[in-house]
Design a protein around this motif. Sequence first.
Motif, PDB file in Angstrom:
ATOM      1  N   VAL A  49     -18.849  66.120  20.950  1.00 34.74           N
ATOM      2  CA  VAL A  49     -17.869  64.985  20.604  1.00 34.74           C
ATOM      3  C   VAL A  49     -17.480  64.536  22.061  1.00 34.74           C
ATOM      4  O   VAL A  49     -16.821  65.043  22.957  1.00 34.74           O
ATOM      5  N   GLY A  50     -17.688  63.156  21.879  1.00 34.24           N
ATOM      6  CA  GLY A  50     -17.336  62.290  22.952  1.00 34.24           C
ATOM      7  C   GLY A  50     -15.918  61.642  22.626  1.00 34.24           C
ATOM      8  O   GLY A  50     -15.672  61.068  21.780  1.00 34.24           O
ATOM      9  N   ASN A  51     -14.863  62.191  23.360  1.00 30.01           N
ATOM     10  CA  ASN A  51     -13.405  61.653  23.065  1.00 30.01           C
ATOM     11  C   ASN A  51     -12.912  60.661  24.011  1.00 30.01           C
ATOM     12  O   ASN A  51     -13.795  60.234  24.794  1.00 30.01           O
ATOM     13  N   LYS A  52     -12.131  59.788  23.736  1.00 28.69           N
ATOM     14  CA  LYS A  52     -11.357  58.977  24.375  1.00 28.69           C
ATOM     15  C   LYS A  52     -12.293  57.877  23.956  1.00 28.69           C
ATOM     16  O   LYS A  52     -12.295  56.691  24.877  1.00 28.69           O
ATOM     17  N   GLY A  53     -12.462  57.617  22.768  1.00 23.55           N
ATOM     18  CA  GLY A  53     -13.384  56.331  22.183  1.00 23.55           C
ATOM     19  C   GLY A  53     -12.577  55.136  22.494  1.00 23.55           C
ATOM     20  O   GLY A  53     -13.188  53.839  22.451  1.00 23.55           O
ATOM     21  N   ASP A  54     -11.283  55.304  22.650  1.00 23.37           N
ATOM     22  CA  ASP A  54     -10.480  54.012  22.768  1.00 23.37           C
ATOM     23  C   ASP A  54     -10.620  53.424  24.118  1.00 23.37           C
ATOM     24  O   ASP A  54     -10.385  52.228  24.415  1.00 23.37           O
ATOM     25  N   LYS A  60     -18.410  55.614  30.498  1.00 21.46           N
ATOM     26  CA  LYS A  60     -19.455  55.919  31.652  1.00 21.46           C
ATOM     27  C   LYS A  60     -20.675  56.544  30.901  1.00 21.46           C
ATOM     28  O   LYS A  60     -21.784  56.598  31.554  1.00 21.46           O
ATOM     29  N   VAL A  61     -20.227  57.433  29.653  1.00 18.36           N
ATOM     30  CA  VAL A  61     -21.567  58.016  29.282  1.00 18.36           C
ATOM     31  C   VAL A  61     -21.870  57.074  27.702  1.00 18.36           C
ATOM     32  O   VAL A  61     -21.183  56.880  26.952  1.00 18.36           O
ATOM     33  N   SER A  62     -23.276  56.969  27.883  1.00 19.96           N
ATOM     34  CA  SER A  62     -23.425  56.153  26.700  1.00 19.96           C
ATOM     35  C   SER A  62     -23.885  56.862  25.618  1.00 19.96           C
ATOM     36  O   SER A  62     -24.185  58.069  25.607  1.00 19.96           O
ATOM     37  N   ARG A  63     -23.891  56.207  24.348  1.00 19.52           N
ATOM     38  CA  ARG A  63     -23.736  57.022  22.989  1.00 19.52           C
ATOM     39  C   ARG A  63     -25.284  57.373  23.025  1.00 19.52           C
ATOM     40  O   ARG A  63     -25.558  58.421  22.542  1.00 19.52           O
ATOM     41  N   GLU A  64     -26.210  56.673  23.538  1.00 19.42           N
ATOM     42  CA  GLU A  64     -27.698  57.045  23.521  1.00 19.42           C
ATOM     43  C   GLU A  64     -27.913  58.193  24.229  1.00 19.42           C
ATOM     44  O   GLU A  64     -28.811  59.083  23.693  1.00 19.42           O
ATOM     45  N   ALA A  68     -29.491  61.396  22.411  1.00 17.14           N
ATOM     46  CA  ALA A  68     -30.595  61.880  22.831  1.00 17.14           C
ATOM     47  C   ALA A  68     -30.322  63.610  23.018  1.00 17.14           C
ATOM     48  O   ALA A  68     -31.199  64.448  22.591  1.00 17.14           O
ATOM     49  N   PHE A  69     -29.515  63.727  23.703  1.00 17.48           N
ATOM     50  CA  PHE A  69     -29.258  65.407  24.034  1.00 17.48           C
ATOM     51  C   PHE A  69     -29.037  66.061  22.830  1.00 17.48           C
ATOM     52  O   PHE A  69     -29.761  67.327  22.397  1.00 17.48           O
ATOM     53  N   ALA A  70     -28.073  65.543  21.980  1.00 19.76           N
ATOM     54  CA  ALA A  70     -27.718  66.156  20.685  1.00 19.76           C
ATOM     55  C   ALA A  70     -28.737  66.202  19.658  1.00 19.76           C
ATOM     56  O   ALA A  70     -29.212  67.426  19.155  1.00 19.76           O
ATOM     57  N   LEU A  77     -24.762  68.060  15.966  1.00 18.71           N
ATOM     58  CA  LEU A  77     -23.901  66.995  15.462  1.00 18.71           C
ATOM     59  C   LEU A  77     -23.466  66.204  16.624  1.00 18.71           C
ATOM     60  O   LEU A  77     -23.090  66.797  17.515  1.00 18.71           O
ATOM     61  N   CYS A  78     -23.449  64.960  16.480  1.00 18.55           N
ATOM     62  CA  CYS A  78     -22.878  64.176  17.536  1.00 18.55           C
ATOM     63  C   CYS A  78     -21.931  63.048  17.113  1.00 18.55           C
ATOM     64  O   CYS A  78     -22.366  62.325  16.336  1.00 18.55           O
ATOM     65  N   MET A  79     -20.865  62.893  17.896  1.00 13.77           N
ATOM     66  CA  MET A  79     -19.679  62.114  17.127  1.00 13.77           C
ATOM     67  C   MET A  79     -18.868  61.613  18.351  1.00 13.77           C
ATOM     68  O   MET A  79     -18.576  62.231  19.304  1.00 13.77           O
ATOM     69  N   GLU A  80     -18.053  60.237  18.314  1.00 15.76           N
ATOM     70  CA  GLU A  80     -17.192  59.978  19.108  1.00 15.76           C
ATOM     71  C   GLU A  80     -16.150  59.772  18.300  1.00 15.76           C
ATOM     72  O   GLU A  80     -15.873  59.547  17.196  1.00 15.76           O
ATOM     73  N   THR A  81     -14.838  60.358  19.035  1.00 13.10           N
ATOM     74  CA  THR A  81     -13.500  60.361  18.430  1.00 13.10           C
ATOM     75  C   THR A  81     -12.426  59.662  19.662  1.00 13.10           C
ATOM     76  O   THR A  81     -12.740  59.265  20.883  1.00 13.10           O
TER      77      THR A  81
END
Length: 175
Positions: free
Chosen positions: A121-126, A132-136, A140-142, A148-152
């Motif tokens: 879960v990649g938080n602080k999506g706002d 600094k961490v790309s969604r890609e 890729a890691f997930a 599961l891989c999500m942004e919040t």
Amino acid sequence: STSERQKENSFKLVLLGSADVGKSSLVLRYIRDDFLETVSTTGCAFFSHRVYLQGKILDFEIWDTAGQERYHSVSHLYYRGASAALLVYDITSKESFSRAQLWFQELQKYVFGGEMVIALVGNKGDLQDKGKVSREDAQAFAEQKGLLCMETSAKTGDGVKEVFETVAHELLASE
Ligand code: GDP
């Protein structure tokens, strides 16, 4: 009986990740639909939350480290018996992303046999502009590890309910 059924559908979910990535905030957003700029890390670290999904009842036992990771390592007893884990990082911190990956390795050491639903879960999506961490990279890691891989954003609420509901869905599907 009803009580047996409820027990069957009770799942321990743990949140893991560096200090300040927003673990407590995600729980607060999900359970109380609230957000605080200053979060107390000494409060209750255990929450029960009932989810109604696809005509089924699921009870989450949500465990938050409540700041333990700041002072000493989190005991593996914390995630013993967990059915699900959220590996939380802050999209503005590469270090927190590395830490989330280490948490995955740590989980693999202790989770023998039984399946566990794990979400990255990649938080602080706002704070996308400070990202600094790309969604890609996260995807890729997930994908490689079957997570599961999500942004919040616990701040705006974006994606938060979806994380817990997607995990709930996976847990019900794997029964
Ligand atoms: P924890 O140590 O991982 O439990 O992190 P906290 O929930 O205590 O959050 C750490 C700090 O980040 C607090 O000041 C929060 O208000 C802030 N925070 C948490 N989630 C978000 C988010 O999604 N966006 C922004 N901008 N700040 C957040």
